[in-house]
Design an enzyme around this catalytic site. Structure first.
Site, short mmCIF file in Angstrom:
data_model
loop_
_atom_site.label_atom_id
_atom_site.label_comp_id
_atom_site.label_asym_id
_atom_site.label_seq_id
_atom_site.Cartn_x
_atom_site.Cartn_y
_atom_site.Cartn_z
N SER A 37 0.81 -1.23 0.00
CA SER A 37 0.00 0.00 0.00
C SER A 37 0.83 1.27 0.00
CB SER A 37 -0.91 0.03 1.23
OG SER A 37 -0.13 0.02 2.41
N GLY A 71 -1.74 -4.08 1.26
CA GLY A 71 -1.87 -5.25 2.14
C GLY A 71 -1.00 -6.43 1.79
N ASN A 103 4.34 -5.58 5.48
CA ASN A 103 3.38 -6.64 5.84
C ASN A 103 4.03 -8.01 5.98
OD1 ASN A 103 1.14 -4.79 5.61
ND2 ASN A 103 1.43 -4.91 3.40
N ASP A 223 -2.46 7.30 10.18
CA ASP A 223 -1.73 6.35 11.01
C ASP A 223 -0.24 6.60 10.78
OD1 ASP A 223 -0.89 5.07 8.60
OD2 ASP A 223 -2.71 3.86 8.58
N HIS A 226 0.87 5.13 6.47
CA HIS A 226 0.40 5.62 5.17
C HIS A 226 0.45 7.14 5.12
CE1 HIS A 226 -1.50 1.66 5.89
NE2 HIS A 226 -1.09 1.46 4.64
#
Ligand SMILES: *[C@@H]1O[C@H](CO)[C@@H](O)[C@H](O)[C@H]1NC(C)=O
Length: 265
Positions: A37, A71, A103, A223, A226
């Site tokens: 992402s 993701g 991830n 957050d 990102h």
């Protein structure tokens, strides 16, 4: 209508003079991007955040094809056939940038295995998913397998370390690299000819150090992972600068940098 008689003659005439265009390399290489992402367009899918991949197009003279998907890890990108999808597109001379890590942590042997966590280690260690029994490989295994596939097709591979999270979280600058940064460097080294490494983490860390607390925090609306579209653009600029100065060695992207790209670190 006389088409039935004209068409065979026409195709014969064209066939006699047609060049085998499919065998020729492209005039300019395509740059394919594989990642998560933080690289994908509209990473968090909310408009407030974005990934850096497509912004790279502003800083290079060749076409960027952003295949990053939110993701994903090196493992899930591999298992979903996404590395293979790029392998089916690359032509000799093309460049593939591989950037994962956000991830890839966690425990694949857990009964709640999320299908993204890689097996610990840097070599050919394997482990079994605690949920499905799938054989899970290391980060390096997935990345090297993809890189070797592209190189076998005549493409070049740039293994890039993951972007950092907000390094000014809580108002204090702290930049310790997650283990996947070193894993990415090691993978490039082990692949050898045809692969190079760029420490995108370090480039963005340098930029955040220069930007300072307030300006860096302003790039993280949701957050600590990102960034805003502006932050994504800056991450692309930091990447382009790392390519320009050959931060961790030369890469095949450098001949395609635009002149006058911004200096951000
Ligand atoms: C990449 O190069 C920079 C500059 O020399 C260095 O600080 C950084 O540690 C290198 N990255 C890795 C993962 O070796």
């Amino acid at each position: 209508m006389k088409l039935s008689t004209i068409i065979p003659f026409t195709s014969f005439a064209l066939g006699a003079f047609a060049l085998p265009g499919g065998l020729n390399p492209r005039a300019a290489p395509m740059i394919y991007l594989a990642g998560d992402s933080t690289m994908a367009a509209k990473g968090a899918n909310d408009g407030a955040t974005d990934g850096w991949g497509q912004y790279l197009a502003s800083y290079v003279t060749t076409t960027v094809v952003n295949k990053a998907i939110g993701g994903r890890s090196a493992r899930s990108y591999s298992n979903e056939g996404r590395f293979t999808e790029i392998a089916n597109l690359v032509k000799s001379g093309d460049i593939v940038v591989i950037e994962f890590g956000h991830n890839d942590g966690g425990s694949p042997t857990s009964t709640t295995d999320n299908a993204r966590s890689d097996c610990p280690g840097t070599g050919e260690e394997t482990c079994k998913s605690g949920k499905t029994g799938e054989t899970v490989y290391t980060f390096g295994h997935y990345v090297k397998a993809a890189a070797n596939t592209y190189i076998a097709k005549g493409a070049k591979v740039v293994i890039s370390s993951q972007t950092p999270n907000n390094l000014w979280e809580g108002g204090k600058y702290s930049a310790s690299a997650p283990r996947f940064v070193a894993y990415a460097a090691q993978a490039a080294k082990e692949v050898g000819t045809g692969a190079s490494f760029v420490d995108h983490f370090q480039a963005v860390a340098n930029m955040y150090s220069k930007l300072g607390n307030t300006a860096t925090n302003a790039l993280y609306p949701n957050d600590h992972t990102h960034t805003s579209p502006k932050g994504a653009d800056l991450s692309a600029q930091a990447f382009a600068q790392a390519i320009k100065v050959a931060l961790n060695g030369t890469t095949p992207i450098s001949p395609y940098l635009k002149a006058g790209n911004p200096t951000v670190w």
